[in-house]
Scaffold this active site. Sequence first.
Site, short mmCIF file in Angstrom:
data_model
loop_
_atom_site.label_atom_id
_atom_site.label_comp_id
_atom_site.label_asym_id
_atom_site.label_seq_id
_atom_site.Cartn_x
_atom_site.Cartn_y
_atom_site.Cartn_z
N HIS A 143 0.83 -1.22 0.00
CA HIS A 143 0.00 0.00 0.00
C HIS A 143 0.86 1.27 0.00
O HIS A 143 2.02 1.23 -0.38
CB HIS A 143 -0.99 -0.04 1.17
CG HIS A 143 -1.78 -1.32 1.20
ND1 HIS A 143 -2.83 -1.57 0.36
CD2 HIS A 143 -1.62 -2.44 1.96
CE1 HIS A 143 -3.30 -2.79 0.59
NE2 HIS A 143 -2.58 -3.34 1.56
N GLU A 200 -2.26 0.87 7.71
CA GLU A 200 -1.41 -0.28 7.38
C GLU A 200 -0.16 0.15 6.64
O GLU A 200 0.94 -0.36 6.89
CB GLU A 200 -2.19 -1.29 6.54
CG GLU A 200 -1.32 -2.46 6.10
CD GLU A 200 -1.99 -3.38 5.10
OE1 GLU A 200 -1.30 -4.30 4.60
OE2 GLU A 200 -3.18 -3.18 4.79
N HIS A 231 2.95 -6.78 4.82
CA HIS A 231 1.57 -6.30 5.00
C HIS A 231 1.15 -6.39 6.46
O HIS A 231 1.84 -6.99 7.29
CB HIS A 231 0.61 -7.13 4.14
CG HIS A 231 0.65 -6.78 2.69
ND1 HIS A 231 -0.20 -5.87 2.11
CD2 HIS A 231 1.47 -7.21 1.70
CE1 HIS A 231 0.08 -5.77 0.82
NE2 HIS A 231 1.10 -6.57 0.55
N GLU A 291 2.01 -11.11 6.98
CA GLU A 291 0.98 -10.29 7.64
C GLU A 291 1.32 -10.28 9.14
O GLU A 291 1.14 -11.27 9.84
CB GLU A 291 -0.41 -10.90 7.43
CG GLU A 291 -0.81 -11.07 5.96
CD GLU A 291 -1.49 -9.82 5.40
OE1 GLU A 291 -1.56 -8.81 6.13
OE2 GLU A 291 -1.96 -9.88 4.25
#
Length: 282
Positions: free
Chosen positions: A10, A24, A77, A144
């Site tokens: 992102h 995030e 992430h 993650e």
Amino acid sequence: MAKVFLGVGHGGSDPGAQGGGLDEADINLGIAVACQAELLRHGVQVRMSRTKDEDDPLTEEICECNAYDPDLAVDIHTNAGGGVGFEVYHTLSGGKGKTLAQNIEAEVKAIGQTSRGCKTRANSSGKDYYGFIRQTKCPAVICECAFIDTAADRAKVDTADKQAAFGRAYARGILKTLGIKVKSEEPIVSEDAETMIDAQLIKDRAGVEDQTIRYLLDYQYGEALVKKLADAIYCGNGADCVGTAWDIMQQAAGLEEQTMQYLKAYRYADALADKLVMSMMG
């Protein structure tokens, strides 16, 4: 020399998942910067998909990764959806990608985070679901770190220091996969008298603290770096250089790109650059 690509999920107009006032994209970058610094400390070349808050489309990330031709790739992430714990995805075919996932998971568990496991996911055609795993040419995983929308999990990554702990854990897993012995995180002190004199000159003239000197000496070529910086300060080499603080420092001390990359990965990098350049002006 080993090469690693770090995808930083992102960024820019896409903040990613959100929770508790955190984005995030910011957490991902904090983890990636620390991971990069630890890999560079061990002599590994690193390319990051972004180094600041900017748009970073997945398609460009994959193209950049393949063009860099790394040995391994890790996409960083932060999860969402109300769960708890770390998880990592690797290719359906296993191999080195699975080994990388297992090594990173072990290091993350060692810093106290629970794990939801090493996972795979297939699309409707029976191939790897995630483009970063399916389309990259090297072994790749997607990490993650925690769930941003679960308060207890978010608390594990809600500061720069906590994000750095995850970044270093990822790096240790990467290093193990590459077969590179992890160096002690204890401060490194040079036994070379001239190096310590150079370090003291940098401290006195640039006004930097002991932790900064330890970071400089922690570099793979730390003693050479300290000597170059000390020489540039002593001779006032920055007076005739132009550009940004980073440009001036690189010109004045004759630093290579890999070294600059390491310096820029320091937590207080911009402040360090300003102090060093001011001391190089004679």
